[in-house]
Design a protein around this motif. Structure first.
Motif, mmCIF file in Angstrom:
data_model
loop_
_atom_site.group_PDB
_atom_site.id
_atom_site.type_symbol
_atom_site.label_atom_id
_atom_site.label_comp_id
_atom_site.label_asym_id
_atom_site.label_seq_id
_atom_site.Cartn_x
_atom_site.Cartn_y
_atom_site.Cartn_z
ATOM 1 N N LEU A 27 0.826 -1.212 0.000
ATOM 2 C CA LEU A 27 0.000 0.000 0.000
ATOM 3 C C LEU A 27 0.863 1.267 0.000
ATOM 4 O O LEU A 27 0.519 2.268 -0.634
ATOM 5 N N GLN A 28 1.991 1.217 0.718
ATOM 6 C CA GLN A 28 2.891 2.365 0.749
ATOM 7 C C GLN A 28 3.542 2.585 -0.618
ATOM 8 O O GLN A 28 3.625 3.724 -1.107
ATOM 9 N N VAL A 29 3.960 1.497 -1.260
ATOM 10 C CA VAL A 29 4.639 1.590 -2.556
ATOM 11 C C VAL A 29 3.680 2.032 -3.662
ATOM 12 O O VAL A 29 3.992 2.918 -4.464
ATOM 13 N N TYR A 30 2.490 1.430 -3.697
ATOM 14 C CA TYR A 30 1.562 1.684 -4.800
ATOM 15 C C TYR A 30 0.546 2.786 -4.500
ATOM 16 O O TYR A 30 -0.119 3.274 -5.415
ATOM 17 N N GLY A 31 0.420 3.153 -3.205
ATOM 18 C CA GLY A 31 -0.585 4.149 -2.851
ATOM 19 C C GLY A 31 -0.052 5.319 -2.041
ATOM 20 O O GLY A 31 -0.108 6.455 -2.452
ATOM 21 N N GLY A 32 0.491 5.054 -0.840
ATOM 22 C CA GLY A 32 0.978 6.115 0.037
ATOM 23 C C GLY A 32 0.392 6.003 1.431
ATOM 24 O O GLY A 32 -0.297 5.021 1.769
ATOM 25 N N PHE A 66 -0.333 -6.680 -11.212
ATOM 26 C CA PHE A 66 -1.356 -6.684 -12.261
ATOM 27 C C PHE A 66 -2.409 -5.590 -12.062
ATOM 28 O O PHE A 66 -2.896 -5.005 -13.036
ATOM 29 N N TRP A 67 -2.765 -5.320 -10.798
ATOM 30 C CA TRP A 67 -3.861 -4.386 -10.527
ATOM 31 C C TRP A 67 -3.444 -3.188 -9.671
ATOM 32 O O TRP A 67 -4.302 -2.485 -9.131
ATOM 33 N N GLY A 68 -2.158 -2.977 -9.498
ATOM 34 C CA GLY A 68 -1.703 -1.841 -8.711
ATOM 35 C C GLY A 68 -2.129 -1.949 -7.252
ATOM 36 O O GLY A 68 -2.182 -3.043 -6.689
ATOM 37 N N VAL A 69 -2.474 -0.811 -6.637
ATOM 38 C CA VAL A 69 -2.798 -0.803 -5.222
ATOM 39 C C VAL A 69 -4.028 -1.656 -4.918
ATOM 40 O O VAL A 69 -4.136 -2.264 -3.842
#
Length: 463
Positions: A267-272, A414-417
């Motif tokens: 979540l940190q890598v793909y979202g924040g 495949f689907w990001g966050v």
């Protein structure tokens, strides 16, 4: 001689007995979950920094879970064994199990507090903290770790009260601590302006009160099995059997930390930070149903263990059928409600509009597989109550280690966050189907005189 409370486990009508034992246990767990939930509700509303503070405290969840997991390691192995011993009329052995379990809890307390204090900051960053949230994470967990021994004793020994049939007394130990926590939280956080430190101090004081209540009861004449200083001396054979049975609930709890680490990292890598904060809320919503279900199965487990030890297999079967009906129905009703009204649950924890928007989007996805997860909760508890450590361990490993962690690592590619959230329902559905299949195949063999003799022989051999 079998105790009066023990005799009731073997003679009382199943429905009435389940209600008497399960209701206090469920209420106790509902109150118990308020420790973390109330902390998060108040922390999320600290003026100006609520969202960051909530995310920071959420990052400490793996450490808190590990501490509770070691308490579960002990009570998950010791309490069913003590109940089986009581069912066989062996009070002396039950007290030896209680004493050795207490020694384990004290040992775990010292080791866990020291290790986590030493490696605190690197672990928090690993668990998803950022430069913006590390100060909140570090402040909260430092105070919490000082009270490790209170958590271990309060959580680890309370099950030894309920396994004797004293469910109301066990409920009171949780109730005392939770009420203290609910009262102290707003005073320390807002009146004394201690922020997350105040929340942690409130939790430590509350757990200390619960631990004192539990120990006081177990050393008193009210307890059928008493905590005695002479039984604290470690017995390798008893410890081995406690650990063998307790490994399954330990892994179930401990792997929650691994799951949180993997998910928070994704979540940190793909979202924040806000996506990491969303997981804090999702886990809180999950606790609102599955901690009470866990309380229900814990309350029922002594009935299963006692009657299995007494060779009353028809009572065991009836208890398991009723338990599965309740756990499956409860999970289905609650989860569907959360999926229909995600905004209601998001608003419980934060006023941040962006965080609420994220939770409303991901909560229905995250919870979807949990509609049927009550079946696995009932199956898992049945295996534990029957002393079947290996099968219970396989089920625990399957969902979390074999399925959920790898999927949470693979799906984001495949689907990001959103891939992090998709991993949960896929793992849940496969795991439930497998657990129910294993149960259907193995339960006829387990509920037999031959299996009871085998379990008794193994236990006596270790003892």
């Amino acid at each position: 001689m079998k105790t009066e409370a023990g005799n009731r486990l073997g003679t009382e009508k199943i429905g009435k007995l389940m209600l008497e034992l399960a209701l206090p246990s469920v209420l106790a767990q509902i109150v118990n979950v308020l420790y973390n939930i109330v902390d998060r509700i108040y922390i999320g509303r600290i003026p100006g920094v609520g969202a960051a503070a909530l995310t920071g405290v959420g990052v400490t969840f793996p450490i808190i879970t590990i501490i509770s997991a070691f308490a579960g390691f002990t009570n998950g192995g010791g309490a069913p064994l003590a109940a089986i011993a009581l069912g066989q009329g062996n009070k002396k052995r039950a007290e030896k199990i209680l004493g050795n379990s207490t020694s384990l809890l004290l040992f775990f307390s010292v080791i866990l507090m020291a290790l986590f204090l030493i490696f605190k900051c690197p672990l928090l960053y690993l668990f998803g903290a950022s430069a913006h949230t590390i100060s909140y994470s570090s402040a909260y967990i430092t105070v919490y770790l000082i009270g490790t021994v209170f958590v271990e004793l309060a959580v680890g020994l309370n099950t030894f009260i309920s396994c004797q049939g004293h469910a109301r007394t066990a409920m009171m130990s949780v109730l005392i601590g939770a009420i203290a926590n609910i009262v102290l939280d707003p005073i320390l956080i807002f009146v004394f302006h201690l922020g997350v430190v105040g929340a942690a101090v409130a939790t430590v004081i509350s757990q200390a009160l619960s631990a004192a209540w539990v120990v006081r009861f177990l050393v008193s004449e009210q307890s059928e099995i008493r905590l005695k200083f002479t039984e604290l001396k470690p017995d390798r054979s008893i410890l081995a059997f406690i650990l063998a049975l307790g490994i399954s609930p330990f892994i179930m709890s401990a792997t929650e930390s691994a799951i949180t680490i993997v998910m928070n990292h994704g979540l940190q890598v793909y979202g924040g930070d806000l996506y990491v904060g969303s997981m804090t809320i999702l886990q809180s919503v999950l606790q609102l149903v599955f901690v009470p279900i866990g309380g229900f199965t814990s309350g029922i487990q002594p009935i299963i263990s006692y009657n299995f030890g007494a060779g009353q297999f028809d009572r065991v079967k009836k208890t398991i059928r009723l338990m599965l009906t309740v756990t499956l129905s409860a999970s289905l009703i609650y989860v569907v409600f959360t999926m229909l009204y995600p905004g209601v649950f998001a608003g419980m924890f934060t006023n941040d509009a962006e965080l609420i928007k994220i939770v409303k989007k991901v909560l229905p996805v995250y919870m979807a597989g949990m509609t049927v997860f009550g079946a696995q909760s009932g199956v898992q508890s049945s295996f534990l109550g029957l002393g079947q450590a290996k099968i219970s361990l396989c089920i625990a490993l399957l969902r979390k280690v074999v399925l959920l962690i790898p999927l949470a690592l693979i799906f984001p590619h495949f689907w990001g966050v959103m891939g992090v959230y998709y991993a949960e329902p896929v793992a849940d559905i496969i795991s439930v189907a497998t657990a129910v299949t294993l149960f259907a195949i193995n339960i006829p063999k387990i509920l037999s005189v031959e299996m009871l003799e085998k379990v008794t022989h193994e236990e006596n051999g270790r003892g």
